[in-house]
Structures are given as C-alpha cells and as structure tokens.
Write a protein that holds these residues in place. Structure first.
Motif, short mmCIF file in Angstrom:
data_model
loop_
_atom_site.label_atom_id
_atom_site.label_comp_id
_atom_site.label_asym_id
_atom_site.label_seq_id
_atom_site.Cartn_x
_atom_site.Cartn_y
_atom_site.Cartn_z
N ALA A 58 29.37 16.09 -14.81
CA ALA A 58 28.35 15.04 -14.74
C ALA A 58 28.44 14.28 -13.42
CB ALA A 58 28.50 14.09 -15.91
N ALA A 59 29.66 14.01 -12.95
CA ALA A 59 29.84 13.29 -11.69
C ALA A 59 29.35 14.14 -10.52
CB ALA A 59 31.30 12.90 -11.50
N GLU A 60 29.65 15.43 -10.54
CA GLU A 60 29.20 16.31 -9.46
C GLU A 60 27.67 16.46 -9.47
OE1 GLU A 60 32.21 19.43 -7.76
OE2 GLU A 60 31.76 19.90 -9.84
N GLU A 61 27.11 16.58 -10.65
CA GLU A 61 25.66 16.70 -10.75
C GLU A 61 24.98 15.46 -10.18
OE1 GLU A 61 22.20 17.52 -14.13
OE2 GLU A 61 24.28 17.14 -14.74
N LEU A 62 25.54 14.28 -10.48
CA LEU A 62 24.95 13.04 -9.96
C LEU A 62 25.08 12.98 -8.44
CD1 LEU A 62 23.63 10.33 -10.43
CD2 LEU A 62 25.90 9.35 -10.89
N PHE A 63 26.20 13.45 -7.90
CA PHE A 63 26.38 13.45 -6.45
C PHE A 63 25.32 14.31 -5.77
CE2 PHE A 63 28.45 15.83 -2.88
CZ PHE A 63 28.33 14.82 -1.94
N TYR A 64 25.12 15.53 -6.28
CA TYR A 64 24.13 16.42 -5.66
C TYR A 64 22.71 15.86 -5.80
CZ TYR A 64 27.83 19.85 -5.08
OH TYR A 64 28.98 20.49 -4.69
N ASN A 87 38.41 15.28 -3.07
CA ASN A 87 39.00 16.56 -2.67
C ASN A 87 38.16 17.08 -1.50
OD1 ASN A 87 39.35 19.42 -2.42
ND2 ASN A 87 40.26 19.46 -4.45
N PRO A 88 38.73 17.16 -0.29
CA PRO A 88 37.92 17.53 0.88
C PRO A 88 37.19 18.87 0.72
CG PRO A 88 40.05 16.68 1.57
CD PRO A 88 40.13 16.84 0.09
N ASP A 89 37.89 19.88 0.17
CA ASP A 89 37.26 21.19 0.03
C ASP A 89 36.13 21.15 -0.99
OD1 ASP A 89 39.00 22.30 1.87
OD2 ASP A 89 40.49 22.81 0.35
N ARG A 90 36.35 20.43 -2.07
CA ARG A 90 35.34 20.36 -3.11
C ARG A 90 34.10 19.59 -2.62
NH1 ARG A 90 36.87 20.41 -9.35
NH2 ARG A 90 34.78 20.77 -10.18
N LEU A 91 34.36 18.51 -1.90
CA LEU A 91 33.25 17.72 -1.38
C LEU A 91 32.36 18.54 -0.46
CD1 LEU A 91 32.05 14.77 -1.14
CD2 LEU A 91 33.38 14.60 0.96
N CYS A 92 32.99 19.43 0.32
CA CYS A 92 32.25 20.17 1.35
C CYS A 92 31.83 21.57 0.91
CB CYS A 92 33.10 20.27 2.61
SG CYS A 92 33.48 18.67 3.34
N ALA A 93 32.01 21.88 -0.37
CA ALA A 93 31.71 23.24 -0.84
C ALA A 93 30.26 23.62 -0.57
CB ALA A 93 32.03 23.36 -2.33
N ALA A 98 23.76 22.27 2.47
CA ALA A 98 23.48 20.88 2.84
C ALA A 98 23.00 20.76 4.27
CB ALA A 98 24.72 20.02 2.63
N GLY A 99 23.59 21.55 5.17
CA GLY A 99 23.23 21.47 6.58
C GLY A 99 21.77 21.75 6.83
N ARG A 100 21.15 22.57 6.00
CA ARG A 100 19.73 22.91 6.18
C ARG A 100 18.82 21.72 5.85
NH1 ARG A 100 19.78 28.78 3.08
NH2 ARG A 100 21.55 29.67 4.25
N LEU A 101 19.38 20.75 5.11
CA LEU A 101 18.61 19.55 4.74
C LEU A 101 19.03 18.33 5.54
CD1 LEU A 101 18.51 19.98 0.85
CD2 LEU A 101 16.64 20.34 2.47
N GLY A 102 19.75 18.54 6.64
CA GLY A 102 20.18 17.41 7.46
C GLY A 102 21.32 16.63 6.88
N ILE A 103 22.05 17.21 5.92
CA ILE A 103 23.20 16.55 5.28
C ILE A 103 24.48 17.10 5.89
CG2 ILE A 103 24.39 16.14 3.10
CD1 ILE A 103 21.65 16.83 1.72
N VAL A 106 31.81 15.98 5.66
CA VAL A 106 33.01 16.11 6.49
C VAL A 106 34.22 15.84 5.59
CG1 VAL A 106 34.09 15.53 8.68
CG2 VAL A 106 31.64 15.09 8.35
N GLY A 107 35.07 16.84 5.41
CA GLY A 107 36.18 16.72 4.48
C GLY A 107 37.51 16.35 5.09
#
Length: 424
Positions: A58-64, A87-93, A98-103, A106-107
């Motif tokens: 649920a937390a990850e879904e809300l983040f995205y 978790n740097p790796d999880r955040l940047c998975a 994301a890069g295609r949407l200008g997001i 940085v982990g």
C-alpha cells in the motif's frame, strides 16, 4: 522557475499502531492541488519517502501514485533523493520508467545521473554526473543545476571517514567529507542556471522531535552549516520533521518538515510545504504554504479524572484528532472503566494514568521525604509509574544494591547531606 520543496512523507508510518494511510492519501491530493494552483515547475523531495526500507504494498502504491500525479505526464520536474529510512535500491527500482516522465530518483550518494532523451513538451535531463543533474522544464527559459545528495552515511558512501571511533574524530571526518562532496558539486553551477541543492541530513542546531530516530540526529552524522555549496541559491533539506530555516548557511536553507505530525512532540506548530521562486543570478524568494490534510495531535490533561474526560468527549472536543490522554487518578481504574475509556473516542492513542501517591507525599514537605527509607521511596515511585502496582521484592533488592554501589562511589564527595540525599 518555481520550485516546491517537501520531505519526510514516511508512507507506511503509524502512530501507536493507528493507521495513517487515509491521511497520507489526503496529503498527496492536497500536494497535487498545490502544485497545480501554484503552477509549480519542479518538485524537490528531500528523502524519507517511506517509513521502512521494506515498505508495504500500500505504501509503495501510494508513492507511485504520488510521483505520477506530481510529474503531470512529464510536464513538471520531480527530483527525489533517498533518506535514511529508504532502501536506495528499492526507491530507484522504477528509474528507467520514471526518467521518461521527467522524474529523477537518486538512491546513493555516488550515483551517476546521465542525460535523458528530450521529448516534445517534456522535462528531461540535459546533463548529469555523480550526484548532480541539469534539468530542463517546459515553459522555463533556463535550466536548473541540482546537487542531489541522498542520505550520505558512511555505509552508503562506502568509505571509512575516520581511523578513530571517537565521536569527535568521526564528526570531523564526516564534516570534512561532506564539505569536499558539496565543494565538488559547487563547481557544476553556472551563472546562467538556477542552482539548487537537495539532501537528507542533520545540520547542527536544528530542532528535532521524537519521531526522528535519535541515533541519526545530533551524533557523528551531523554537519556544520558551512558544508553546503557556496554558489547554491536554495538548499532543500529533509530529516527533521519541524519546518525550519537553518542559520549560517551560504544560501537560504530549509527543512520542509513532515507533512503529517508523527509524534506528540510535534503538537503546537503547523505543517507546510515550501515554495521557492528563483531566477539565475537572483536571490531566491521563499515562502511557506500550510497543509491541512493531517489529523491534529493533541494532549489532554484531565485533572478531574474520568468524569472530566466524559465531559470533554460529550462536548465534541477534538473529535477529529489523535489524542494522548493524561488521566489524574487516586486509585487504579476498574476493568469496566478502562473499557469505557477506550470506547469513548476513536482518536485516543495513549491513555496514561497519573497517580497522586507520590504527589501526596510531596505535599508533606521535603522533611517527610528525607525521613523515608530509600526502599519506601522507590516503592512509591514505582506505584506512581505503574498504575498502583507494587514492585516485587527482587526488584526492590536490585534497586537497593544498585543504590548502595552508587553511595559507595559518591561517599565523601557531597559536602553536606546524607548519602541517601546524594543518591537521590
């Protein structure tokens, strides 16, 4: 360029087991509305997106959902750095998407950020490198150079910063290393760009609250205000949950604070996001925009006991708040009273009885207390702290043994008064 600075979302965090997901969803909707109303060009998120390195689905879904709303189909820039909870790796998975949407996600402090392909009317990275990027935003006739330094712990830097384990040496080594890192990033700034820094760390002198992990606050991982890039126009920080400016920095520097109050030490001040208007070569104009989506946290001190709590609940006091109750009583509550109290208000988080046992003794004056045996003082204190329950004999014996060892160490050091007074 108009920038919105936020931090410390802590998606997935509860308060004493009470779920905050609904409030966090409301915050995302409010934040998205602010971005639209204020015509924000760039959002900086300064770490601690999640409460846990292993967040719930649920937390990850809300983040995205949040970053998708903020990016506005690639028309608004979003830069997010990892905090100590992430978790740097999880955040940047999701970085390739994301890069295609200008997001930009940085982990790690030494992460390389390359350019992305420009699209019609889309945000893209013009250039980049280790912990920095240059971002172009549609409709803005200048770019932003951003020093993006995620939580720079010794482990995440993968460096030994001091040969000694002494706190002073660790602190100096950490401070020197961050001065060097930000100094190198400072060289990336140009006179024709908006020059920004975003990081997640503790600057000495900041005001913390109970909801930050104290092991990360005020110890070796603390830096001086002068470590930041000399040519930055605004410095966006995360880690401390109270919105506040940092003094002594080379540019306006601010903790955005958490969007929700996550501990009862955070009562009494408003939550907000920070908006920054800045152009190349000009001073940044900084202002706060208050948030309203979170339930308030309040403390009740019911000197009139259970009857006063009933009266306040019937009157609708703080009906939408999370509440910490201090209930003054003279004897332990009966089971049916405890059940009644818990059912009175859905927002009761903590119910703390305050007994008058020791207070009654204090009213008799210091002479009465001084004449009590040490074990009796301990028993009375224990009863006050534990709802009238008496300590078992072994615990009292352990306390007396510990007190005796303290008395032996302090014997002769006190110029006046008894050994019992010295121990107390």
């Amino acid at each position: 360029m108009r920038i919105l600075h936020t931090a410390d979302w802590h998606f997935g965090k509860t308060i004493e087991g009470r779920d905050r997901h609904t409030e966090q969803v409301a915050f995302v909707e409010e934040l998205s509305g602010i971005c639209a109303d204020e015509r924000i060009d760039l959002v900086l998120v300064a770490g601690d997106v999640f409460q846990s390195p292993n967040p719930s689905a649920a937390a990850e879904e809300l983040f995205y959902y949040a970053v998708d709303r903020l990016a506005d189909h690639g028309r608004r820039g979003v830069v997010i750095v990892a905090g100590n909870h992430d978790n740097p790796d999880r955040l940047c998975a999701a970085s390739p998407l994301a890069g295609r949407l200008g997001i930009t996600l940085v982990g790690l402090p030494k992460e390389e950020l390359g350019p992305t392909s420009p699209g019609a009317g889309k945000v893209y990275r013009v250039n980049g490198g280790q912990a920095w990027l240059e971002l172009a935003v549609p409709g803005v006739n200048h770019t932003a150079v951003i020093a993006a330094l995620p939580y720079p712990s010794e482990g995440r830097l993968k460096e030994i910063l001091a040969q000694s384990l002494e706190d002073n040496d660790l602190r100096q080594g950490y401070n020197d290393r961050l001065t060097g890192l930000f100094g190198a990033l400072n060289a990336k700034y140009r006179p024709d760009t908006v020059n920004l820094a975003v990081s997640h760390l503790y600057v000495r002198g900041g005001i913390e609250s109970d909801s930050e992990h104290q092991i990360q606050v005020g110890g070796a991982y603390a830096v001086d205000p002068l470590v930041f890039p000399a040519n930055a126009q605004y410095i966006a920080l995360g880690h401390l949950h109270r919105p506040q400016y940092v003094g002594g920095t080379p540019a306006p520097c601010r903790y955005a604070g958490s969007p929700l109050a996550y501990s009862f030490s955070e009562t009494g001040y408003a939550k907000s996001v920070t908006i920054v208007d800045v152009q190349p070569g000009a001073a940044a104009i900084v202002r706060e925009v208050p948030l309203t989506s979170g339930r308030p946290l309040v403390r009740w001190r019911a000197a009139g006991g259970l009857a006063q709590v009933r009266e306040w609940v019937d009157a609708g006091r703080d009906k939408d708040a999370w509440i910490e109750v201090e209930l003054e009583i003279r004897q332990a509550l009966a089971l049916d009273e405890i059940q009644e109290l818990r059912a009175m208000h859905q927002g009761f988080v903590t119910i703390r009885p305050v007994f008058h046992v020791l207070e009654d003794s204090l009213e008799k004056g210091p002479a009465r207390l001084n004449s009590m045996p040490l074990n009796e003082l301990f028993i009375r204190f224990y009863e006050q702290q534990n709802g009238g329950l008496k300590p078992d004999e072994k615990l009292v014996e352990m306390f007396l043994e510990l007190s005796q060892s303290i008395l032996e160490e302090t014997d002769g050091d006190s110029p006046q008064g008894s050994n019992e007074e010295a121990a107390l």
